[in-house]
Design an enzyme around this catalytic site. Structure first.
Site, PDB file in Angstrom:
ATOM      1  CE  LYS A   1      -2.260   3.639   0.979  1.00 25.17           C
ATOM      2  NZ  LYS A   1      -1.566   2.219   2.002  1.00 25.17           N
TER       3      LYS A   1
ATOM      4  CE  LYS B   1      -7.051  -0.855   1.611  1.00 27.48           C
ATOM      5  NZ  LYS B   1      -6.395  -1.126   0.276  1.00 27.48           N
TER       6      LYS B   1
ATOM      7  CE  LYS C   1      -0.270  -6.004   4.231  1.00 30.07           C
ATOM      8  NZ  LYS C   1      -0.912  -4.478   2.784  1.00 30.07           N
TER       9      LYS C   1
HETATM   10  N1  AQP Z   1      -9.546  -4.773   3.312  1.00 30.81           N
HETATM   11  C1  AQP Z   1      -9.501  -4.935   2.430  1.00 30.81           C
HETATM   12  N2  AQP Z   1     -10.672  -6.117   2.049  1.00 30.81           N
HETATM   13  C2  AQP Z   1     -10.929  -5.968   0.467  1.00 30.81           C
HETATM   14  N3  AQP Z   1      -9.464  -6.933   0.441  1.00 30.81           N
HETATM   15  C3  AQP Z   1      -8.088  -6.037   0.431  1.00 30.81           C
HETATM   16  N4  AQP Z   1      -7.040  -5.614  -0.192  1.00 30.81           N
HETATM   17  C4  AQP Z   1      -6.682  -5.134   0.905  1.00 30.81           C
HETATM   18  N5  AQP Z   1      -7.206  -4.346   1.615  1.00 30.81           N
HETATM   19  C5  AQP Z   1      -8.235  -5.647   1.961  1.00 30.81           C
HETATM   20  C6  AQP Z   1      -6.213  -6.417  -1.040  1.00 30.81           C
HETATM   21  O1  AQP Z   1      -5.179  -7.490  -0.868  1.00 30.81           O
HETATM   22  C7  AQP Z   1      -4.338  -7.373  -2.029  1.00 30.81           C
HETATM   23  C8  AQP Z   1      -2.857  -6.896  -1.422  1.00 30.81           C
HETATM   24  O2  AQP Z   1      -3.119  -5.973  -0.910  1.00 30.81           O
HETATM   25  P1  AQP Z   1      -1.671  -4.679  -0.300  1.00 30.81           P
HETATM   26  O3  AQP Z   1      -0.914  -5.451   0.625  1.00 30.81           O
HETATM   27  O4  AQP Z   1      -1.186  -4.842  -1.419  1.00 30.81           O
HETATM   28  O5  AQP Z   1      -2.403  -3.079  -0.978  1.00 30.81           O
HETATM   29  P2  AQP Z   1      -3.084  -2.746   0.240  1.00 30.81           P
HETATM   30  O6  AQP Z   1      -4.334  -2.685  -0.765  1.00 30.81           O
HETATM   31  O7  AQP Z   1      -3.001  -1.204  -0.091  1.00 30.81           O
HETATM   32  O8  AQP Z   1      -3.472  -3.139   1.540  1.00 30.81           O
HETATM   33  P3  AQP Z   1      -2.999  -2.318   2.741  1.00 30.81           P
HETATM   34  O9  AQP Z   1      -3.377  -3.568   3.751  1.00 30.81           O
HETATM   35  O10 AQP Z   1      -3.940  -1.563   2.894  1.00 30.81           O
HETATM   36  O11 AQP Z   1      -1.777  -2.108   2.988  1.00 30.81           O
HETATM   37  P4  AQP Z   1      -1.404  -1.047   3.315  1.00 30.81           P
HETATM   38  O12 AQP Z   1      -1.920  -0.149   4.111  1.00 30.81           O
HETATM   39  O13 AQP Z   1       0.615  -0.779   2.984  1.00 30.81           O
HETATM   40  O14 AQP Z   1      -1.423  -0.008   1.856  1.00 30.81           O
HETATM   41  C9  AQP Z   1      -4.738  -6.082  -3.172  1.00 30.81           C
HETATM   42  O15 AQP Z   1      -5.167  -7.078  -4.195  1.00 30.81           O
HETATM   43  C10 AQP Z   1      -6.099  -5.689  -2.323  1.00 30.81           C
HETATM   44  O16 AQP Z   1      -7.120  -4.985  -3.575  1.00 30.81           O
END
Ligand code: AQP
Length: 324
Positions: free
Chosen positions: A111, A191, A194
Site C-alpha cells: 500500500k 490480486k 477495489k
Molecule cells: N482478490 C482476492 N482474493 C481472495 N480474497 C480477497 N479478499 C480481498 N480481495 C481478495 C478478501 O476479502 C475480504 C475483504 O477485503 P477488504 O475489503 O477488507 O480488504 P482488501 O483485502 O484490501 O480488499 P481489496 O478489494 O483489495 O480492498 P482495497 O483495494 O480497498 O484494499 C478480506 O478477507 C480479504 O482477504
C-alpha cells in the site's frame, strides 16, 4: 458456538475476489457459528477517499453483503465506527505491538508503494486496528483471503503479549481460508482489489462483465490459438471452478490443454455463468436500494449488541491493566 469475526472495507463495490475469497465463507459460517461481520470504515480512511461518498459506500457494501445472502437475522452486521471501543482497544494494543512486526507487514509495504503520496500512521497501524476488531469480541475464527493471513499472525502475537504482560487471556484467532484464497485481478498480475480497479463487481451489468472478461489475461504461455494452455495458472479457470458445472470445468480443462478450444470460447462460457450467478444477487440489491431503511436498521441493530459486548470485554482488559 464458536465466535467468528471478519471485516470488509467500504472502499468500493464488493467484487468477485471479496465474494469468493471471503463472503461466501461468511455466509456458510452463519449456519453453526456466532458470526460478527463488520464494515470497517476506520480502515478505509487510511486510503484516499471522498468524504461525501463514504455513507453511500457503506450502504452499498452492507446492501451487497445482504444481497449475496448474508442474513442479519443469523449474524450481526455493523459499521466499525458505530462501536468506538474498536479504536479504544487499538490504542491499548499499540502499546504491546512491536514496531518491527508492523514494518514487516506485506500489505503495508504494497500500500505504501501504491499510495506513496499518502503513507499515513493509520496505514502503518492498520493490522493493530484489525487485531482490535477481532479481539474485542474474543473471536476464535477469522474467515479471510490469503492476503490477511500475516495480519492474523500478528493478532496472535498480540494475544501472547497481553497474556505475558497482564495475565489477560484471549483465544488466539485462527484464519479460515476459502477455496479461492487469492483471486487475481483481470490484469492477471495483482490480486483483485477495489483500489486497483482490476475487479468485476457483484453489481456489474452484463455488458461490463462481457467486456471485462474479454480483456482479462489468461495463461501467459498461451500466445496463439493453437498453443496448449495450463488451466492451473489461468485466472479465468480459477473463476470457472466456482461459477461453472463440473462438466463445463472438464470441458475447459481438456480443451485448454489440447488447444481444442481458444481462450475466447472459455471466456464466453465463464461470462454467461457469472451473469447467471449474479442475476438474483443483483435483483435483491435493487430491492434493498429501494428500501434503504431495511439496511440501515440491520446495521443499527448489529451495532447495538456489538457495543454491549465490546464494552464489557474492554472493561475486563482495562481492569487487568490497572486502568480501573
Ligand atoms: N482478490 C482476492 N482474493 C481472495 N480474497 C480477497 N479478499 C480481498 N480481495 C481478495 C478478501 O476479502 C475480504 C475483504 O477485503 P477488504 O475489503 O477488507 O480488504 P482488501 O483485502 O484490501 O480488499 P481489496 O478489494 O483489495 O480492498 P482495497 O483495494 O480497498 O484494499 C478480506 O478477507 C480479504 O482477504
Amino acid at each position: 458456538m464458536e465466535k467468528v469475526f471478519s471485516g470488509i472495507q467500504p472502499s468500493g463495490q464488493l467484487h468477485l475476489g471479496n465474494y469468493l475469497g471471503a463472503v461466501k465463507k461468511w455466509i456458510e459460517l452463519t449456519e453453526d457459528h456466532d458470526c460478527i461481520y463488520c464494515i470497517v470504515d476506520y480502515h478505509a480512511v487510511t486510503q484516499d477517499y471522498k468524504p461525501k461518498k463514504m455513507q453511500k459506500r457503506i450502504f452499498e457494501m452492507a446492501a451487497s453483503l445482504m444481497a449475496c445472502g448474508l442474513d442479519p437475522d443469523r449474524c450481526r452486521i455493523f459499521v466499525q465506527s458505530h462501536v468506538p471501543e474498536h479504536t479504544e482497544l487499538a490504542w491499548i494494543l499499540n502499546t504491546v505491538t512491536p514496531m518491527g512486526e508492523l514494518e514487516r507487514q506485506v500489505q503495508y509495504k504494497s500500500k505504501s508503494e501504491s499510495q506513496s503520496e499518502n503513507i499515513n500512521v493509520g496505514l502503518f497501524g492498520y493490522p493493530v486496528l484489525q487485531a482490535a476488531d477481532i479481539l474485542l469480541y474474543r473471536a476464535q475464527k477469522v474467515p479471510v483471503g490469503e492476503d490477511q493471513v500475516q495480519h492474523l499472525e500478528l493478532a496472535r502475537e498480540i494475544v501472547r503479549r497481553l497474556r505475558n504482560r497482564f495475565g489477560y487471556e484471549l483465544p488466539e484467532p485462527q484464519p479460515l481460508l476459502s477455496d479461492v484464497k487469492r483471486l487475481k485481478g483481470l490484469d492477471g498480475d495483482d490480486k483483485m482489489s477495489k483500489s486497483l480497479g482490476n475487479t468485476i463487481s457483484v453489481d456489474a451489468d452484463a455488458d461490463t462483465i462481457t467486456k471485462k472478461i474479454k480483456g482479462a489475461k489468461t495463461d501467459p504461455q498461451r500466445k496463439k490459438r493453437k498453443d496448449p494452455g495450463d488451466p492451473k495458472v489461468c485466472n479465468i479457470f480459477t473463476m470457472h471452478r466456482f461459477f461453472s458445472t463440473e462438466k463445463e470445468q472438464r470441458w475447459a480443462t481438456e480443451g485448454c490443454k489440447s488447444a481444442d478450444i481458444g481462450c475466447g470460447d472459455c471466456k464466453k462460457k465463464l461470462t454467461e455463468n457469472i451473469i447467471t450467478h449474479l442475476e438474483p444477487i443483483q435483483a435483491t440489491l435493487g430491492e434493498l436500494r429501494k428500501d434503504p431503511d431495511r439496511v440501515w436498521s440491520a446495521l443499527a441493530a448489529g451495532a447495538l449488541t456489538c457495543r454491549r459486548e465490546a464494552a464489557a470485554n474492554l472493561d475486563e482488559l482495562r481492569e487487568a491493566m490497572g486502568l480501573r
